[in-house]
Design an enzyme around this catalytic site. Structure first.
Site, PDB file in Angstrom:
ATOM      1  N   GLU A 141       0.811  -1.221   0.000  1.00 50.20           N
ATOM      2  CA  GLU A 141       0.000   0.000   0.000  1.00 50.20           C
ATOM      3  C   GLU A 141       0.844   1.271   0.000  1.00 50.20           C
ATOM      4  O   GLU A 141       0.751   2.092   0.935  1.00 50.20           O
ATOM      5  CB  GLU A 141      -0.946   0.003   1.198  1.00 50.20           C
ATOM      6  CG  GLU A 141      -1.947  -1.122   1.184  1.00 50.20           C
ATOM      7  CD  GLU A 141      -2.877  -1.098   2.413  1.00 50.20           C
ATOM      8  OE1 GLU A 141      -2.731  -0.224   3.275  1.00 50.20           O
ATOM      9  OE2 GLU A 141      -3.764  -1.970   2.480  1.00 50.20           O
ATOM     10  N   GLU A 157      -5.467  -8.328   0.632  1.00 50.13           N
ATOM     11  CA  GLU A 157      -6.099  -7.990   1.913  1.00 50.13           C
ATOM     12  C   GLU A 157      -7.571  -7.707   1.688  1.00 50.13           C
ATOM     13  O   GLU A 157      -7.941  -6.969   0.764  1.00 50.13           O
ATOM     14  CB  GLU A 157      -5.491  -6.733   2.555  1.00 50.13           C
ATOM     15  CG  GLU A 157      -4.137  -6.925   3.171  1.00 50.13           C
ATOM     16  CD  GLU A 157      -3.610  -5.671   3.853  1.00 50.13           C
ATOM     17  OE1 GLU A 157      -4.431  -4.834   4.312  1.00 50.13           O
ATOM     18  OE2 GLU A 157      -2.383  -5.526   3.912  1.00 50.13           O
TER      19      GLU A 157
END
Ligand code: IFM
Length: 447
Positions: free
Chosen positions: A169, A350
């Site tokens: 991320e 995720e």
């Protein structure tokens, strides 16, 4: 929650769970680990809502055998963890700390013995503090240091890790860590933070080369994606939503897939040849999804041209994030439509939710909300596959309740409840549900 069974996934679909080093390991001083920016940030009064840190967390560093047993019982194909840079190269650069690598070697070998594929993320936000002291991700040298660190990990584990993820991320690390300052290192630079994006991407590209040179692969990067919904119907609101979409969803993906930076989002930090390094082919794109984002135009004089707005009309998690499973389908379908043949196979690295889970009088943790959440998001993934997107895996965030960054221990994302006083692990109802789902799909895969 619908009562019809979740449709079968293609054979070979990867079922997994994800964690990250600073959120679960503890062992902050063990075996030569030095502080990261998160140790510094957590030690600064007022930064973490409950005043805690990840110094002990789930004590996974000393209990990884217990946690591998939980993974084996769950029946996952793959376990995504992150390697702590400050364990492997405590100063950020040389020398390598062999004891830090020893821990990951034990973990990887135990996973392989249990029949679980190790999936290693190299950077999940825990930059060694000495590198922050020389400028962190604003300093181009940090990309070089990252490639050296990637080389050191690959030299030890390149023959056993089954999927390498360079960065986790980078958008969240850019925006919360350097844009608004809500995360470590706590810089509020707004759009002046853009060199951080470029240096993370450069680090990714250099690490891909380092991993390939060691024969390590396949290689991926994991991005955070969020479908953007304009709130308000003025031209300015629509322009703000388009601008935010470019920042959140395209800033990292466009250069990775060979398009260079989106208009208006480049930086003077880019040098000749950098874009080629960044666009080195990857084997998998990791997609993390939690919720869509509502956007409207910011008032005149605001530091950013957009405001984030709550989206009404949805159930909400304990993080107050709207539960919108269809947003995951939308993201996957958008990636496929936008990037076409340049998009590598995708894995959802995720997906998960926090709820206020507590053991009941019998000691059970009945997290029906999480089961409904995961059920909905898996159906959304299946819809994307049916629409033609090559999605090859789904990892629940997270195996364990853990230290949720600026939220400290106040948010529980795990399939397994952790009592932080005793370190007792209690599998929740969602753990049993996910275990049964994996077993059923393994027994009857379908194309
Ligand atoms: O806990 C985080 C993780 O570290 C990165 N992705 C989002 C999760 C939930 O906020």
């Amino acid at each position: 929650m619908t009562t019809t069974p979740i449709p079968a996934f293609p054979s070979g679909f990867r079922w997994g769970v994800s964690t990250s080093a600073y959120q679960i390991e503890g062992g902050a001083d063990a075996d030569g680990r030095a502080p990261s920016i998160w140790d510094t940030f957590a030690g600064t009064p007022g930064r973490i809502v409950d005043g805690s840190s990840g110094a002990t967390a789930c004590d996974h560093y000393h209990r990884h055998t217990t946690d591998v047993a939980l993974l084996a019982d769950l029946g996952v194909d793959a376990y995504r963890f992150s390697v702590a840079w400050p364990r492997v190269r405590p100063d950020g650069g040389c020398p390598v700390n062999p004891a830090g690598l020893d821990f990951y070697e034990r973990l990887v070998d135990d996973l392989l013995t249990a029949g679980i594929d190790p999936v290693a993320t190299l950077f999940h936000w825990d930059l060694p503090q000495p590198l922050q002291d020389t400028g962190g991700w604003l300093n181009r040298d940090t990309a070089e240091r990252f490639a050296e660190y990637a080389d050191a990990v690959a030299a030890r584990l390149g023959d056993r890790v089954k999927l390498w993820i360079t960065l986790n991320e980078p958008f969240i690390h850019l925006s919360l860590g350097h844009g608004t300052g809500e995360h470590a290192p706590g810089q509020a630079l707004f759009l002046d933070a853009l060199p951080v994006a470029h240096h993370q991407l450069l680090a990714h590209g250099m690490a891909v080369a380092a991993l390939r040179a060691r024969g390590a692969g396949p290689v991926a990067i994991t991005n955070h994606y969020s479908p953007v919904r304009p709130v308000g119907d003025t031209e300015a609101d629509r322009a703000a939503a388009a601008g935010y979409h470019a920042l959140h969803n395209r800033l990292f993906t466009d250069p990775l897939l060979g398009r260079g930076y989106p208009t208006g989002l480049t930086t003077p930090a880019v040098r000749d040849g950098d874009l080629d390094v960044i666009a080195a082919p990857i084997d998998v794109l990791g997609v993390n999804y939690y919720n869509p984002t509502g956007i409207r135009a910011a008032p005149e004089g605001s530091p950013l041209p957009f405001d984030l707005v709550e989206l009404d009309g949805y159930p909400r998690t304990a993080c107050d994030w709207p539960v919108v499973p269809g947003g995951l389908r939308d993201v996957l379908v958008w990636l496929h439509a936008e990037y076409g043949d340049t998009l590598p196979p995708v894995q959802v690295t995720e997906s998960g939710c926090a709820y206020d889970d507590r053991p009941d009088a019998e000691g059970r943790v009945v997290d029906t909300d999480r089961i409904a959440y995961l059920d909905g998001h898996l159906r959304a993934v299946h819809e994307a596959i049916t629409a033609g997107v090559d999605v090859q895996g789904y990892y629940v965030w997270s195996l364990l309740d853990n230290w949720e960054w600026a939220e400290g221990f106040t948010k529980r994302f795990g399939l397994v409840h952790v009592d932080y006083d005793t370190q007792t692990r209690t599998p929740k109802s969602s753990y049993t549900w996910f275990r049964d789902l994996i077993a059923a799909h393994r027994a009857a895969p379908r194309r």
